[in-house]
Design a protein around this motif. Sequence first.
Motif, short mmCIF file in Angstrom:
data_model
loop_
_atom_site.label_atom_id
_atom_site.label_comp_id
_atom_site.label_asym_id
_atom_site.label_seq_id
_atom_site.Cartn_x
_atom_site.Cartn_y
_atom_site.Cartn_z
N PRO A 7 42.56 -55.36 -33.44
CA PRO A 7 41.77 -56.56 -33.11
C PRO A 7 40.82 -56.91 -34.25
CG PRO A 7 41.83 -55.04 -31.25
CD PRO A 7 42.43 -54.31 -32.41
N HIS A 8 40.82 -58.19 -34.64
CA HIS A 8 39.93 -58.62 -35.72
C HIS A 8 38.61 -59.12 -35.15
CE1 HIS A 8 41.23 -62.56 -34.51
NE2 HIS A 8 42.45 -62.42 -34.99
N ALA A 9 37.76 -59.67 -36.04
CA ALA A 9 36.40 -60.02 -35.64
C ALA A 9 36.36 -61.06 -34.52
CB ALA A 9 35.62 -60.51 -36.86
N VAL A 10 37.23 -62.07 -34.60
CA VAL A 10 37.21 -63.11 -33.57
C VAL A 10 37.76 -62.57 -32.25
CG1 VAL A 10 38.00 -65.43 -32.96
CG2 VAL A 10 37.42 -64.91 -35.33
N ALA A 15 36.57 -60.84 -26.73
CA ALA A 15 36.54 -59.81 -25.70
C ALA A 15 35.12 -59.62 -25.17
CB ALA A 15 37.09 -58.50 -26.26
N SER A 16 34.15 -59.64 -26.07
CA SER A 16 32.76 -59.51 -25.65
C SER A 16 32.33 -60.69 -24.78
CB SER A 16 31.87 -59.41 -26.89
OG SER A 16 30.50 -59.41 -26.54
N ALA A 88 32.74 -62.56 -37.65
CA ALA A 88 32.50 -63.61 -36.65
C ALA A 88 31.31 -63.23 -35.79
CB ALA A 88 33.74 -63.81 -35.80
N PHE A 89 30.44 -64.22 -35.55
CA PHE A 89 29.24 -64.00 -34.76
C PHE A 89 29.05 -65.17 -33.81
CE2 PHE A 89 28.75 -62.00 -38.88
CZ PHE A 89 28.34 -60.72 -38.55
#
Length: 257
Positions: A7-10, A15-16, A88-89
Amino acid sequence: MTQIHLPHAVARLRASRLLRSTRPFLARGGPHGERCGGCRLILSHCLCALRPVVPTRAAVCLIMAEHETLKPSNTGWLIADVLPDTTAFGWARTEVDPALLALLADPQWQPYVVFPGEFVTPDRVVTELLADDVTHQVADEISGQQSKRPLFILLDATWPEARKIFKKSPYLNQFPVLSLAPEQVSRYRLRRSRRDDHLCTSEVAALCLALAGETLAAHTLEAYLDVFTEHYLCAKQQLKLDRDDAVHQRLRDLRLP
């Protein structure tokens, strides 16, 4: 053998976001059915086997509006698919992720906020990369020192949301604003825009990569967007895919050996 992608940053941000949801998110459009966790498309139109990965010296930092990670049509996801150095944030007006501030303060990076220059004072606007970034290869060979790497900060949001993020994120004020003037008309067909010169996030990233001399990554991201669009629209309209058409062939031709 099928390549396994972590799983990458996005994907992690999505998921969060889902964990914080009080009710299930139901994407609009297309037939109902199970979606692939890797590409967000229904299983019959899964894109994962076609995902290209192109390492680059330049990197992308996505600052994403609240609901962007939940939209199957979001193209920030495609950037993270292709570029390993994508962060990603999620954006919030009242708080800033400490990891984002740490990234922006890391001396290895030269951040650029990618945004139209008409909304800032002229002294902040640049239309090309700073000299250190453009000539990094020559400078590194001569001096033996490592120059700063370009970090493109993209506001992944609708246009009204992006303007709000830009205005209400004072921690971005210290960085140059990279103002793009693309000659191309957006080929993005998954959401409506009132203006043809409003590019989607992955189209903007491709232009940034081209400025940084990352030609293969730029062309690959463009081709990957076209393939994703084809899969998305065929799934929405319940049409069979032609995986041997020109769009798919272009992406295959760009793949690293």
